[in-house]
Design a protein around this motif. Structure first.
Motif, short mmCIF file in Angstrom:
data_model
loop_
_atom_site.label_atom_id
_atom_site.label_comp_id
_atom_site.label_asym_id
_atom_site.label_seq_id
_atom_site.Cartn_x
_atom_site.Cartn_y
_atom_site.Cartn_z
N ALA A 1 0.83 -1.20 0.00
CA ALA A 1 0.00 0.00 0.00
C ALA A 1 0.87 1.25 0.00
O ALA A 1 1.94 1.29 0.61
N ASP A 2 0.42 2.29 -0.69
CA ASP A 2 1.16 3.55 -0.74
C ASP A 2 1.12 4.24 0.62
O ASP A 2 0.19 4.06 1.41
N TYR A 3 2.13 5.08 0.86
CA TYR A 3 2.22 5.77 2.14
C TYR A 3 1.03 6.69 2.41
O TYR A 3 0.67 6.92 3.56
N ASP A 4 0.41 7.23 1.35
CA ASP A 4 -0.71 8.14 1.56
C ASP A 4 -1.97 7.43 2.03
O ASP A 4 -2.97 8.08 2.36
N LEU A 5 -1.95 6.10 2.09
CA LEU A 5 -3.08 5.32 2.58
C LEU A 5 -2.85 4.76 3.97
O LEU A 5 -3.75 4.17 4.57
N TYR A 6 -1.66 4.95 4.52
CA TYR A 6 -1.30 4.31 5.78
C TYR A 6 -2.22 4.73 6.93
O TYR A 6 -2.68 5.87 7.00
N THR A 7 -2.47 3.77 7.81
CA THR A 7 -3.03 4.04 9.14
C THR A 7 -2.07 3.44 10.16
O THR A 7 -1.17 2.67 9.81
N PHE A 8 -2.26 3.78 11.43
CA PHE A 8 -1.40 3.21 12.46
C PHE A 8 -1.51 1.69 12.49
O PHE A 8 -0.50 0.98 12.63
N GLY A 9 -2.73 1.19 12.36
CA GLY A 9 -2.94 -0.25 12.39
C GLY A 9 -2.24 -0.96 11.25
O GLY A 9 -1.65 -2.02 11.43
N TYR A 10 -2.30 -0.36 10.05
CA TYR A 10 -1.65 -0.98 8.89
C TYR A 10 -0.13 -0.95 9.05
O TYR A 10 0.56 -1.92 8.70
N PHE A 11 0.39 0.14 9.58
CA PHE A 11 1.84 0.23 9.78
C PHE A 11 2.33 -0.90 10.68
O PHE A 11 3.32 -1.58 10.38
N LEU A 12 1.65 -1.12 11.80
CA LEU A 12 2.07 -2.17 12.73
C LEU A 12 1.92 -3.56 12.10
O LEU A 12 2.84 -4.39 12.18
N TYR A 13 0.78 -3.81 11.47
CA TYR A 13 0.54 -5.13 10.87
C TYR A 13 1.54 -5.40 9.76
O TYR A 13 2.13 -6.49 9.68
#
Length: 292
Positions: free
Chosen positions: A235-247
């Protein structure tokens, strides 16, 4: 009877102890450890991983985007998701025409594998929607996920829709427990359907609503907006959420040395989520409607 009781209770209690208490305690301790490659185990180290995580949180640009997206997802789930879930639940609870169809549509993401739902959804927004747009306007358009201007909104819509199942199930169950005598008394007093909803149904299911609103605060830091199902780890950085970053970080890590760094992020998010969650719950309980 006592032996049967403990036999029934033993498995869920054991599962809770291992997969909740054990896992979370291990993550807590890991935030203050480092991996010793020579001995192949974690050893106590101090606050270096925590300092690095805190520094990255305020210096890496994509964390600002992740914070914004996480708050948008929470706001959409709060103001759109829960509001519509209450209305749909009331619609189903009153057995209005079409209630069965709504029940199937809203429960489908919970019944069918999320991978299947994602594939069908991607086919609709990437092929069906552009084909219909071309048919009616004569213009060739990109798919909603391929277009950067519509991509986030398309994913946000899917996230809200996919969350309806559990909410509608809980709200419908709570509404089913409302006393018929209370409803009949409201009708005798001349209450309309909207008045019944706001003055009888909503106060009666308010404890369930408080639960969803309170848990939703913690989801600010864990909701990945189904990005992994759509994009995997790409996923592109402009779509990141905290949950996605950790997962994503846990999925991609190939070294045990990275776990203390990720555990530090979890601990930092917990420090933010816990007081905020208790504050929200206290405000909701204090100022919310009372069944009396």
């Amino acid at each position: 009877k006592l032996a049967f009781y403990w036999a029934v209770l033993a498995l869920p209690v054991l599962q809770f102890c291992i997969f909740y208490i054990g896992v979370n305690l291990n993550s807590l301790f890991m935030a203050f450890q480092e991996y010793d490659f020579e001995n192949g185990r974690f050893v106590w180290e101090g606050f270096s991983a925590m300092r690095l995580a805190l520094s990255d949180l305020f210096t890496q640009k994509f964390f600002a985007t992740a914070a914004k997206n996480s708050l948008i997802v929470y706001a959409a789930s709060l103001f759109i998701g829960i509001t519509l879930a209450l209305l749909f639940s009331y619609f189903i609870y009153k057995k209005m025409p079409g209630a069965g169809l709504f029940k199937v549509i809203l429960f489908m993401p919970q019944i069918v594998s999320v991978v299947v739902i994602v594939i069908l959804y991607k086919y609709c927004v990437e092929r069906a929607v552009p084909a219909l747009a071309e048919l009616f306007t004569g213009e060739v358009r990109e798919g909603l996920l391929a277009n950067p201007d519509t991509r986030f909104g398309t994913l946000l819509f899917f996230t809200v829709w996919a969350g309806f199942g559990t909410q509608v199930l809980m709200f419908t169950g709570a509404m089913g427990g409302i006393s018929d005598s209370v409803v009949d008394a409201a009708k005798i007093d001349g209450a309309s359907s909207w008045q019944e909803f706001f003055f009888v149904t909503l106060p009666s299911v308010y404890p369930t609503l408080v639960t969803f609103l309170t848990v939703g605060v913690a989801h600010i830091f864990t909701n990945q907006m189904n990005l992994y199902s759509f994009y995997g780890t790409q996923a592109d950085y402009d779509l990141y959420t905290f949950g996605y970053f950790l997962y994503k970080s846990v999925q991609e890590t190939k070294s045990m040395a990275n776990y203390p760094y990720l555990a530090s992020f979890s601990l930092l998010f917990t420090f933010c989520a816990v007081p905020l969650t208790f504050a929200v719950r206290a405000l909701l309980v204090r100022f919310g409607p009372k069944t009396e």
